[in-house]
Design a protein around this motif. Structure first.
Motif, PDB file in Angstrom:
ATOM      1  N   UNK A   1     -25.476  17.907  27.476  1.00 50.29           N
ATOM      2  CA  UNK A   1     -26.293  17.601  26.195  1.00 50.29           C
ATOM      3  C   UNK A   1     -26.120  18.929  25.405  1.00 50.29           C
ATOM      4  N   UNK A   2     -26.161  20.056  25.991  1.00 46.87           N
ATOM      5  CA  UNK A   2     -26.040  21.236  25.369  1.00 46.87           C
ATOM      6  C   UNK A   2     -24.589  21.536  24.647  1.00 46.87           C
ATOM      7  N   UNK A   3     -23.621  20.882  25.228  1.00 48.17           N
ATOM      8  CA  UNK A   3     -22.248  21.104  24.884  1.00 48.17           C
ATOM      9  C   UNK A   3     -22.060  20.320  23.324  1.00 48.17           C
ATOM     10  N   UNK A   4     -22.869  18.979  23.567  1.00 52.32           N
ATOM     11  CA  UNK A   4     -22.952  18.129  22.372  1.00 52.32           C
ATOM     12  C   UNK A   4     -23.568  18.727  21.140  1.00 52.32           C
ATOM     13  N   UNK A   5     -24.748  19.306  21.577  1.00 51.68           N
ATOM     14  CA  UNK A   5     -25.524  19.863  20.772  1.00 51.68           C
ATOM     15  C   UNK A   5     -24.733  21.147  19.807  1.00 51.68           C
ATOM     16  N   UNK A   6     -24.036  21.926  20.684  1.00 54.85           N
ATOM     17  CA  UNK A   6     -23.194  22.969  19.934  1.00 54.85           C
ATOM     18  C   UNK A   6     -22.163  22.364  19.043  1.00 54.85           C
ATOM     19  N   UNK A   7     -21.531  21.332  19.440  1.00 57.26           N
ATOM     20  CA  UNK A   7     -20.669  20.655  18.539  1.00 57.26           C
ATOM     21  C   UNK A   7     -21.348  20.202  17.320  1.00 57.26           C
ATOM     22  N   UNK A   8     -22.165  19.538  17.414  1.00 56.07           N
ATOM     23  CA  UNK A   8     -22.970  19.077  16.448  1.00 56.07           C
ATOM     24  C   UNK A   8     -23.505  20.184  15.302  1.00 56.07           C
ATOM     25  N   UNK A   9     -23.852  21.304  15.667  1.00 60.08           N
ATOM     26  CA  UNK A   9     -24.222  22.392  15.143  1.00 60.08           C
ATOM     27  C   UNK A   9     -22.855  23.003  14.206  1.00 60.08           C
ATOM     28  N   UNK A  10     -21.787  22.997  14.970  1.00 62.01           N
ATOM     29  CA  UNK A  10     -20.671  23.488  14.128  1.00 62.01           C
ATOM     30  C   UNK A  10     -20.229  22.355  13.117  1.00 62.01           C
ATOM     31  N   UNK A  11     -20.238  21.243  13.567  1.00 65.00           N
ATOM     32  CA  UNK A  11     -19.982  20.103  12.446  1.00 65.00           C
ATOM     33  C   UNK A  11     -21.017  20.384  11.014  1.00 65.00           C
TER      34      UNK A  11
ATOM     35  N   UNK B   1     -19.827  36.620  14.762  1.00 68.48           N
ATOM     36  CA  UNK B   1     -21.189  36.869  14.365  1.00 68.48           C
ATOM     37  C   UNK B   1     -21.576  35.847  13.539  1.00 68.48           C
ATOM     38  N   UNK B   2     -21.006  34.920  12.828  1.00 66.81           N
ATOM     39  CA  UNK B   2     -21.459  33.930  12.082  1.00 66.81           C
ATOM     40  C   UNK B   2     -21.863  32.855  12.924  1.00 66.81           C
ATOM     41  N   UNK B   3     -21.250  32.525  13.808  1.00 66.86           N
ATOM     42  CA  UNK B   3     -21.328  31.439  14.920  1.00 66.86           C
ATOM     43  C   UNK B   3     -22.695  31.619  15.767  1.00 66.86           C
ATOM     44  N   UNK B   4     -22.642  32.931  16.205  1.00 68.51           N
ATOM     45  CA  UNK B   4     -23.849  33.375  16.963  1.00 68.51           C
ATOM     46  C   UNK B   4     -25.085  33.233  16.286  1.00 68.51           C
ATOM     47  N   UNK B   5     -25.050  33.557  14.869  1.00 66.37           N
ATOM     48  CA  UNK B   5     -26.188  33.733  13.891  1.00 66.37           C
ATOM     49  C   UNK B   5     -26.756  32.345  13.758  1.00 66.37           C
ATOM     50  N   UNK B   6     -25.749  31.374  13.369  1.00 69.82           N
ATOM     51  CA  UNK B   6     -25.869  29.933  13.004  1.00 69.82           C
ATOM     52  C   UNK B   6     -26.410  29.241  14.254  1.00 69.82           C
ATOM     53  N   UNK B   7     -25.720  29.424  15.346  1.00 71.28           N
ATOM     54  CA  UNK B   7     -25.843  28.652  16.617  1.00 71.28           C
ATOM     55  C   UNK B   7     -27.415  28.673  17.220  1.00 71.28           C
TER      56      UNK B   7
END
Length: 213
Positions: free
Chosen positions: A146-156, A206-212
């Motif tokens: 569930x969390x792996x899908x969530x992170x991919x959704x955030x990246x999209x 840094x950008x990914x950590x901030x956004x995710x």
């Protein structure tokens, strides 16, 4: 909940719409949808392979509307919608070579799967899957996936809304979670891999950590 009561770490992976495996799935699905739109009784076994500057469709079909379907146009539209639009990356909707070797359904396969009633219907392929609902999350999915899908959704979202403008379509996430007595206790590791333009890794992190967050 986990199926195991011992203390253990379980890892799950999720891939983005731009991952080669998902690109193939989306093209195959779109061709199937087009066949069903022409003929609701279509039988379609469509495989897709992709590589640098090439898309190949192969398989077989039984569909009265197949000759009306522009498989190449479908493949290009899918790749375009995903976001592969830069020929310099060696895979772009406007420049890839397209090959189609789809052919009519084998008479042997047709004999097994087209018997006229559900009671006598056969199957051209067999497979087994396993899974289970879990009360570990409100989505009734095991926590790692569930969390792996969530992170991919955030990246999209970050890519499509250009919140992180240098992200490209191919991405993968992995989430590892410690379980005790069958219950998720804490996340032990997170891996996010995303195709990017040439940007320093420190800025990407840094950008990914901030956004995710």
């Amino acid at each position: 909940m986990s199926k195991f009561n011992s203390r253990h770490v379980f890892t799950s992976e999720s891939i983005s719409e731009g991952h080669p495996d998902k690109v193939c799935d989306q093209i195959s699905d779109a061709i199937l949808d087009a066949c069903l739109a022409q003929d609701e009784n279509s039988h379609v076994a469509c495989e897709t392979a992709v590589g640098p500057d090439i898309v190949v469709n192969l398989g077989e079909f039984r569909s009265t509307g197949y000759d009306k379907i522009d498989t190449e146009g479908i493949a290009r539209e899918v790749v375009k919608s995903i976001g592969y639009d830069r020929p310099e990356e060696r895979f772009s909707w406007s420049t890839f070579k397209y090959i189609n070797t789809m052919h009519g359904q084998s008479s042997d396969i047709n004999m097994g799967v087209n018997r006229g009633s559900e009671e006598t219907q056969g199957a051209g392929d067999q497979g087994m899957v396993f899974g289970y609902a879990s009360n570990a999350t409100k989505q009734l999915m095991p926590a790692p996936i569930m969390y792996a899908h969530y992170l991919i959704g955030k990246m999209r979202t970050a890519r499509r809304k250009k919140i992180i403008p240098y992200l490209r379509p191919d991405a993968k996430s992995q989430v590892s979670i410690l379980h005790e007595n069958g219950k998720p206790v804490r996340i032990t590791d997170i891996v996010i891999s995303n195709q990017t333009e040439k940007v320093p890794i420190e800025k990407v992190r840094s950008d990914i950590e901030e956004f995710a967050r």
